[in-house]
Motif scaffolding. Structure first.
Motif, PDB file in Angstrom:
ATOM      1  N   THR A 169       0.865  -1.171   0.000  1.00 25.04           N
ATOM      2  CA  THR A 169       0.000   0.000   0.000  1.00 25.04           C
ATOM      3  C   THR A 169       0.905   1.224   0.000  1.00 25.04           C
ATOM      4  O   THR A 169       2.082   1.118   0.347  1.00 25.04           O
ATOM      5  N   THR A 170       0.387   2.354  -0.396  1.00 26.41           N
ATOM      6  CA  THR A 170       1.192   3.567  -0.391  1.00 26.41           C
ATOM      7  C   THR A 170       1.247   4.136   1.025  1.00 26.41           C
ATOM      8  O   THR A 170       0.405   3.835   1.863  1.00 26.41           O
ATOM      9  N   LEU A 171       2.250   4.968   1.257  1.00 26.91           N
ATOM     10  CA  LEU A 171       2.369   5.607   2.566  1.00 26.91           C
ATOM     11  C   LEU A 171       1.131   6.434   2.868  1.00 26.91           C
ATOM     12  O   LEU A 171       0.613   6.407   3.991  1.00 26.91           O
ATOM     13  N   LYS A 172       0.620   7.150   1.879  1.00 21.77           N
ATOM     14  CA  LYS A 172      -0.572   7.985   2.085  1.00 21.77           C
ATOM     15  C   LYS A 172      -1.765   7.135   2.524  1.00 21.77           C
ATOM     16  O   LYS A 172      -2.485   7.494   3.456  1.00 21.77           O
ATOM     17  N   GLU A 173      -1.970   5.984   1.877  1.00 18.89           N
ATOM     18  CA  GLU A 173      -3.066   5.090   2.260  1.00 18.89           C
ATOM     19  C   GLU A 173      -2.849   4.536   3.664  1.00 18.89           C
ATOM     20  O   GLU A 173      -3.785   4.431   4.454  1.00 18.89           O
ATOM     21  N   PHE A 174      -1.597   4.172   3.966  1.00 14.00           N
ATOM     22  CA  PHE A 174      -1.264   3.602   5.268  1.00 14.00           C
ATOM     23  C   PHE A 174      -1.526   4.607   6.382  1.00 14.00           C
ATOM     24  O   PHE A 174      -2.079   4.257   7.427  1.00 14.00           O
ATOM     25  N   VAL A 175      -1.166   5.863   6.144  1.00 10.87           N
ATOM     26  CA  VAL A 175      -1.385   6.911   7.146  1.00 10.87           C
ATOM     27  C   VAL A 175      -2.873   7.163   7.350  1.00 10.87           C
ATOM     28  O   VAL A 175      -3.298   7.536   8.444  1.00 10.87           O
TER      29      VAL A 175
ATOM     30  N   VAL B 279       6.809   6.531  14.264  1.00 11.25           N
ATOM     31  CA  VAL B 279       7.500   5.647  15.204  1.00 11.25           C
ATOM     32  C   VAL B 279       7.870   4.341  14.498  1.00 11.25           C
ATOM     33  O   VAL B 279       8.992   3.841  14.646  1.00 11.25           O
ATOM     34  N   MET B 280       6.961   3.778  13.712  1.00 11.62           N
ATOM     35  CA  MET B 280       7.238   2.540  12.981  1.00 11.62           C
ATOM     36  C   MET B 280       8.409   2.701  12.014  1.00 11.62           C
ATOM     37  O   MET B 280       9.210   1.786  11.838  1.00 11.62           O
ATOM     38  N   MET B 281       8.497   3.892  11.395  1.00 12.21           N
ATOM     39  CA  MET B 281       9.539   4.153  10.403  1.00 12.21           C
ATOM     40  C   MET B 281      10.849   4.609  11.042  1.00 12.21           C
ATOM     41  O   MET B 281      11.895   4.580  10.400  1.00 12.21           O
ATOM     42  N   GLY B 282      10.785   5.090  12.281  1.00 16.31           N
ATOM     43  CA  GLY B 282      11.973   5.608  12.940  1.00 16.31           C
ATOM     44  C   GLY B 282      12.324   7.015  12.511  1.00 16.31           C
ATOM     45  O   GLY B 282      13.498   7.395  12.482  1.00 16.31           O
ATOM     46  N   VAL B 283      11.288   7.802  12.160  1.00 14.85           N
ATOM     47  CA  VAL B 283      11.470   9.201  11.752  1.00 14.85           C
ATOM     48  C   VAL B 283      10.493  10.062  12.540  1.00 14.85           C
ATOM     49  O   VAL B 283       9.684   9.558  13.307  1.00 14.85           O
ATOM     50  N   SER B 284      10.564  11.375  12.326  1.00 15.43           N
ATOM     51  CA  SER B 284       9.636  12.276  13.017  1.00 15.43           C
ATOM     52  C   SER B 284       8.296  12.335  12.272  1.00 15.43           C
ATOM     53  O   SER B 284       8.213  11.998  11.087  1.00 15.43           O
ATOM     54  N   GLN B 285       7.283  12.820  12.982  1.00 15.28           N
ATOM     55  CA  GLN B 285       5.970  12.997  12.361  1.00 15.28           C
ATOM     56  C   GLN B 285       6.072  13.998  11.221  1.00 15.28           C
ATOM     57  O   GLN B 285       5.430  13.851  10.187  1.00 15.28           O
ATOM     58  N   GLY B 286       6.894  15.024  11.394  1.00 19.32           N
ATOM     59  CA  GLY B 286       7.084  16.025  10.351  1.00 19.32           C
ATOM     60  C   GLY B 286       7.684  15.430   9.084  1.00 19.32           C
ATOM     61  O   GLY B 286       7.340  15.832   7.972  1.00 19.32           O
ATOM     62  N   ALA B 287       8.588  14.468   9.252  1.00 17.92           N
ATOM     63  CA  ALA B 287       9.189  13.810   8.091  1.00 17.92           C
ATOM     64  C   ALA B 287       8.134  13.025   7.312  1.00 17.92           C
ATOM     65  O   ALA B 287       8.112  13.048   6.076  1.00 17.92           O
ATOM     66  N   VAL B 288       7.242  12.347   8.028  1.00 18.54           N
ATOM     67  CA  VAL B 288       6.161  11.612   7.362  1.00 18.54           C
ATOM     68  C   VAL B 288       5.274  12.585   6.603  1.00 18.54           C
ATOM     69  O   VAL B 288       4.912  12.340   5.447  1.00 18.54           O
ATOM     70  N   SER B 289       4.941  13.700   7.221  1.00 18.43           N
ATOM     71  CA  SER B 289       4.116  14.713   6.569  1.00 18.43           C
ATOM     72  C   SER B 289       4.783  15.216   5.290  1.00 18.43           C
ATOM     73  O   SER B 289       4.131  15.346   4.246  1.00 18.43           O
ATOM     74  N   GLN B 290       6.086  15.491   5.344  1.00 13.04           N
ATOM     75  CA  GLN B 290       6.808  15.963   4.163  1.00 13.04           C
ATOM     76  C   GLN B 290       6.841  14.915   3.064  1.00 13.04           C
ATOM     77  O   GLN B 290       6.721  15.240   1.880  1.00 13.04           O
ATOM     78  N   MET B 291       6.999  13.650   3.434  1.00 13.66           N
ATOM     79  CA  MET B 291       7.012  12.569   2.442  1.00 13.66           C
ATOM     80  C   MET B 291       5.682  12.518   1.693  1.00 13.66           C
ATOM     81  O   MET B 291       5.646  12.326   0.480  1.00 13.66           O
ATOM     82  N   ILE B 292       4.596  12.702   2.429  1.00 17.87           N
ATOM     83  CA  ILE B 292       3.267  12.661   1.818  1.00 17.87           C
ATOM     84  C   ILE B 292       3.060  13.883   0.925  1.00 17.87           C
ATOM     85  O   ILE B 292       2.613  13.755  -0.217  1.00 17.87           O
ATOM     86  N   ARG B 293       3.395  15.067   1.431  1.00 16.89           N
ATOM     87  CA  ARG B 293       3.205  16.296   0.647  1.00 16.89           C
ATOM     88  C   ARG B 293       4.060  16.300  -0.619  1.00 16.89           C
ATOM     89  O   ARG B 293       3.638  16.823  -1.649  1.00 16.89           O
ATOM     90  N   ALA B 294       5.244  15.704  -0.554  1.00 15.24           N
ATOM     91  CA  ALA B 294       6.134  15.651  -1.716  1.00 15.24           C
ATOM     92  C   ALA B 294       5.719  14.557  -2.700  1.00 15.24           C
ATOM     93  O   ALA B 294       6.324  14.415  -3.757  1.00 15.24           O
ATOM     94  N   GLU B 295       4.691  13.798  -2.331  1.00 13.95           N
ATOM     95  CA  GLU B 295       4.172  12.708  -3.164  1.00 13.95           C
ATOM     96  C   GLU B 295       5.246  11.694  -3.543  1.00 13.95           C
ATOM     97  O   GLU B 295       5.306  11.190  -4.662  1.00 13.95           O
ATOM     98  N   ARG B 296       6.115  11.388  -2.560  1.00 11.85           N
ATOM     99  CA  ARG B 296       7.141  10.380  -2.777  1.00 11.85           C
ATOM    100  C   ARG B 296       6.490   9.009  -2.876  1.00 11.85           C
ATOM    101  O   ARG B 296       5.486   8.737  -2.225  1.00 11.85           O
ATOM    102  N   ASP B 297       7.041   8.150  -3.712  1.00  9.45           N
ATOM    103  CA  ASP B 297       6.487   6.809  -3.941  1.00  9.45           C
ATOM    104  C   ASP B 297       7.014   5.857  -2.876  1.00  9.45           C
ATOM    105  O   ASP B 297       7.860   5.009  -3.130  1.00  9.45           O
TER     106      ASP B 297
END
Length: 67
Positions: free
Chosen positions: A5-11, A21-39
């Protein structure tokens, strides 16, 4: 979960804070990954502590830049 599944769907199923926490990054990093539409894809993986494997699909080579 079958396949990935995509990160956006998972979130949408889990809070950004929990995914971070699962990824070992900050919440802000997850937000940036989604906004940047990274695959970024998520697969079930019982060998990982979180139960999931996160990976990014990116083009390789100078002629394969994303549009």
């Amino acid at each position: 979960m079958i396949g990935y599944t995509t990160l956006k769907e998972f979130v949408s199923l889990h809070k950004q804070e929990n995914v971070a926490v699962m990824m070992g990054v900050s919440q802000g990093a997850v937000s940036q990954m989604i906004r940047a539409e990274r695959d970024i894809r998520v697969e079930a993986d019982i060998t990982k502590a979180s139960g999931y494997r996160f990976y990014e699909v990116r083009p390789v080579g100078k002629n394969n830049k994303a549009a």
